[in-house]
Design a protein around this motif. Sequence first.
Motif, short mmCIF file in Angstrom:
data_model
loop_
_atom_site.label_atom_id
_atom_site.label_comp_id
_atom_site.label_asym_id
_atom_site.label_seq_id
_atom_site.Cartn_x
_atom_site.Cartn_y
_atom_site.Cartn_z
N ILE A 286 0.84 -1.20 0.00
CA ILE A 286 0.00 0.00 0.00
C ILE A 286 0.88 1.26 0.00
N ALA A 287 1.99 1.21 0.76
CA ALA A 287 2.86 2.39 0.88
C ALA A 287 3.79 2.56 -0.32
N ASP A 288 4.37 1.45 -0.78
CA ASP A 288 5.46 1.56 -1.76
C ASP A 288 5.19 0.82 -3.07
N GLY A 289 4.05 0.18 -3.15
CA GLY A 289 3.75 -0.55 -4.38
C GLY A 289 4.31 -1.96 -4.42
N LYS A 290 5.22 -2.27 -3.50
CA LYS A 290 5.73 -3.64 -3.47
C LYS A 290 6.21 -4.00 -2.06
N PRO A 291 6.21 -5.30 -1.75
CA PRO A 291 6.64 -5.71 -0.41
C PRO A 291 8.16 -5.76 -0.31
N THR A 292 8.69 -5.39 0.84
CA THR A 292 10.15 -5.47 1.03
C THR A 292 10.53 -6.54 2.05
N THR A 293 9.58 -6.89 2.93
CA THR A 293 9.85 -7.92 3.93
C THR A 293 9.62 -9.30 3.31
N PRO A 294 10.62 -10.16 3.34
CA PRO A 294 10.43 -11.49 2.74
C PRO A 294 9.62 -12.41 3.66
N PHE A 295 9.11 -13.50 3.13
CA PHE A 295 8.53 -14.53 3.98
C PHE A 295 9.65 -15.24 4.74
N MET A 296 9.31 -16.23 5.55
CA MET A 296 10.30 -16.85 6.41
C MET A 296 11.22 -17.81 5.62
N SER A 297 12.45 -17.92 6.10
CA SER A 297 13.43 -18.83 5.52
C SER A 297 13.74 -19.94 6.52
N PHE A 298 14.35 -21.00 6.04
CA PHE A 298 14.80 -22.05 6.95
C PHE A 298 15.73 -21.44 7.99
N GLY A 299 15.50 -21.77 9.23
CA GLY A 299 16.33 -21.23 10.31
C GLY A 299 15.70 -20.03 11.00
N ASP A 300 14.72 -19.42 10.36
CA ASP A 300 14.04 -18.29 11.00
C ASP A 300 13.23 -18.78 12.21
N THR A 301 13.12 -17.91 13.22
CA THR A 301 12.37 -18.29 14.41
C THR A 301 11.21 -17.32 14.65
N ILE A 302 10.16 -17.85 15.24
CA ILE A 302 9.00 -17.04 15.61
C ILE A 302 8.65 -17.32 17.07
N ARG A 303 8.36 -16.23 17.81
CA ARG A 303 7.96 -16.36 19.21
C ARG A 303 6.62 -15.67 19.38
N ILE A 304 5.67 -16.36 19.99
CA ILE A 304 4.33 -15.81 20.19
C ILE A 304 3.94 -16.00 21.66
N GLU A 305 3.51 -14.91 22.31
CA GLU A 305 3.13 -15.04 23.72
C GLU A 305 2.21 -13.89 24.12
N MET A 306 1.50 -14.10 25.22
CA MET A 306 0.60 -13.07 25.73
C MET A 306 0.87 -12.88 27.22
N LEU A 307 1.07 -11.62 27.62
CA LEU A 307 1.33 -11.31 29.03
C LEU A 307 0.14 -10.57 29.61
N ASN A 308 -0.14 -10.79 30.87
CA ASN A 308 -1.22 -10.01 31.50
C ASN A 308 -0.66 -8.68 32.02
N ALA A 309 -1.52 -7.87 32.64
CA ALA A 309 -1.10 -6.53 33.07
C ALA A 309 0.07 -6.59 34.05
N GLY A 310 0.16 -7.71 34.77
CA GLY A 310 1.27 -7.89 35.71
C GLY A 310 2.53 -8.41 35.05
N GLY A 311 2.49 -8.56 33.71
CA GLY A 311 3.67 -9.04 32.99
C GLY A 311 3.85 -10.55 33.03
N GLU A 312 2.85 -11.24 33.57
CA GLU A 312 2.97 -12.70 33.64
C GLU A 312 2.55 -13.36 32.33
#
Lengths: 327, 327
Positions: A286-312
């Motif tokens: 939308i901004a530049d007409g083309k994507p610059t961030t590639p999809f994931m490659s072998f060896g790439d890592t992803i971390r997903i988590e949810m913390l509450n207001a207390g940071g837990e």
Amino acid sequence: MKLGSLKGGRDGHLIVVSRSLDRYVSAEEVAPTLQAALDDWPTAAPRLQQISRALDAGQRTDAGELDFEALASPLPRAFEFLDGSAYLPHVERVRRARGAEVPETFYTDPLMYQATSAGFLGPRDPVPVASEEYGIDFEAEVVVVTDDVPMAVSAENAAGGILLVGLVNDVSLRNLIPQELAKGFGFLQSKPRSALSPVLVTPDELGEDWRDTVLHLPLHSHLNGEWFGSPNAGEDMQFNFAQLVAHAAKTRPLAAGTIVGSGTIANQDTAVGASCLAEKRVLEIIADGKPTTPFMSFGDTIRIEMLNAGGENIFGTIEQVIQRYES
Amino acid sequence: MKLGSLKGGRDGHLIVVSRSLDRYVSAEEVAPTLQAALDDWPTAAPRLQQISRALDAGQRTDAGELDFEALASPLPRAFEFLDGSAYLPHVERVRRARGAEVPETFYTDPLMYQATSAGFLGPRDPVPVASEEYGIDFEAEVVVVTDDVPMAVSAENAAGGILLVGLVNDVSLRNLIPQELAKGFGFLQSKPRSALSPVLVTPDELGEDWRDTVLHLPLHSHLNGEWFGSPNAGEDMQFNFAQLVAHAAKTRPLAAGTIVGSGTIANQDTAVGASCLAEKRVLEIIADGKPTTPFMSFGDTIRIEMLNAGGENIFGTIEQVIQRYES
């Protein structure tokens, strides 16, 4: 309470995990597996709650130290996974990038697809993919697990059928999607196995953050150790989980242990980042007409988590590496 | 051998059924459920075969008389059901009726969708539907059940992963389909619970009728007691089951007990009739500009069965009535 499964067999071994996510005890005396507990929830739940209370009160001297690497998916296999797409900013952006309108019905009739449930990766398992050409992406979402839900249930009644809440990394193979959706029958090869969070929790664990079957907290994603996004799951969710469950059950009952997903968490506010690469690329288009961030490659890592207001950390962290699959 | 499940619990009780479909013995000594047997097939199969041989030789004095009403689905719930659409005459006619071309890729790349597997109706259970306005239809198909199948398997190697063969009545709600497919995410509400045949059989039961992972026999459908169609499952199948299994497994392994469907059986020769109402209506549209055959009403019955050259019923008969569902 927080429930997980140790690796072992096709369905794992059910454990109760402490609120602090550092200790656990076997729940074998109640049910061998989480699916077995869900199959008989009215009997199993109070007994599991009892174990949970004793564990959190430090009264279980038999508690072991939790090793996340030893965890299978809380449901290593499930009978049904219905994944919604309830965050309209995600849908709107993806459509806008290709110059398409969002149909009016999308605001009143949930988008949802039948997803694979026969095998969930463990929360620290690598994601095996045969080719980087597939366009490997993660999707950070919230899921609920239901009790038996009758066919044609109302959204009001569906709320009572929600037993557990968790997260999912819904792995997507973006470059396979256009061709597959063009065939008209939905996703199949473009959606391989996904990973649930280390534990699933009962809604009471979420306190005031769980309101009207919506989880009002940011979901954090880190790609290769760098912050990627923290959209709030409580904002811009067009349909709450009760509505999603009712949509799923319109013409069929849902069986105990059915997983219903929220779809990729996305907010109107783009400053909070995204929960998948596709969306970041869409903003670049939308901004530049083309994507610059590639999809994931072998060896790439992803971390997903949810913390509450207390940071837990509530559900534990999904932490996966993309791995080349050799057949 | 022929395997079925008596009603009871969420997964039924595994039984071995005689070739003649009139007697059975419990297989509890081998595995409590069919899914449990599939989970450990290399151990379970030879023991089940032994029971089957003794039963067919009249050596099991403990055999009971088979009551089809007492049967659950052989797999009352399964972890995955991937339904193909391998009979191109069906696809060609449906498209021709709406003036659309069949894309070239359909001849080389199987059509397949992720179907619901969390609950299969018993072979004599009524089909509960909330409204006749949904456009109730049956679809007579052949299915296979697989062993564990590795990701990215070749079609050649996939053939060895086929453990059982059966039939399915893939219930379809036609009037919900256009709107649902227009959303782009495939079938969900338009495909409620289906029914498998009373028994599933190992391929050796089919003798020469099972060649190159295709079942070369007509599949008979009777609607309200009248002949409806007998297309031959061995003709016009564009992709054999090994190819369908390989397609399903391209980006994910399949777990033991995965069901893969052929899609509605249809032949180029329209004199053999059809395996669903939609197709008959399409022929009427092509001939007369509009359909004259209605979809099913409450109280309508459908019978689906396959006989071998000797006239013997192979899988037992699926026999269901459409029933008004009141929530």
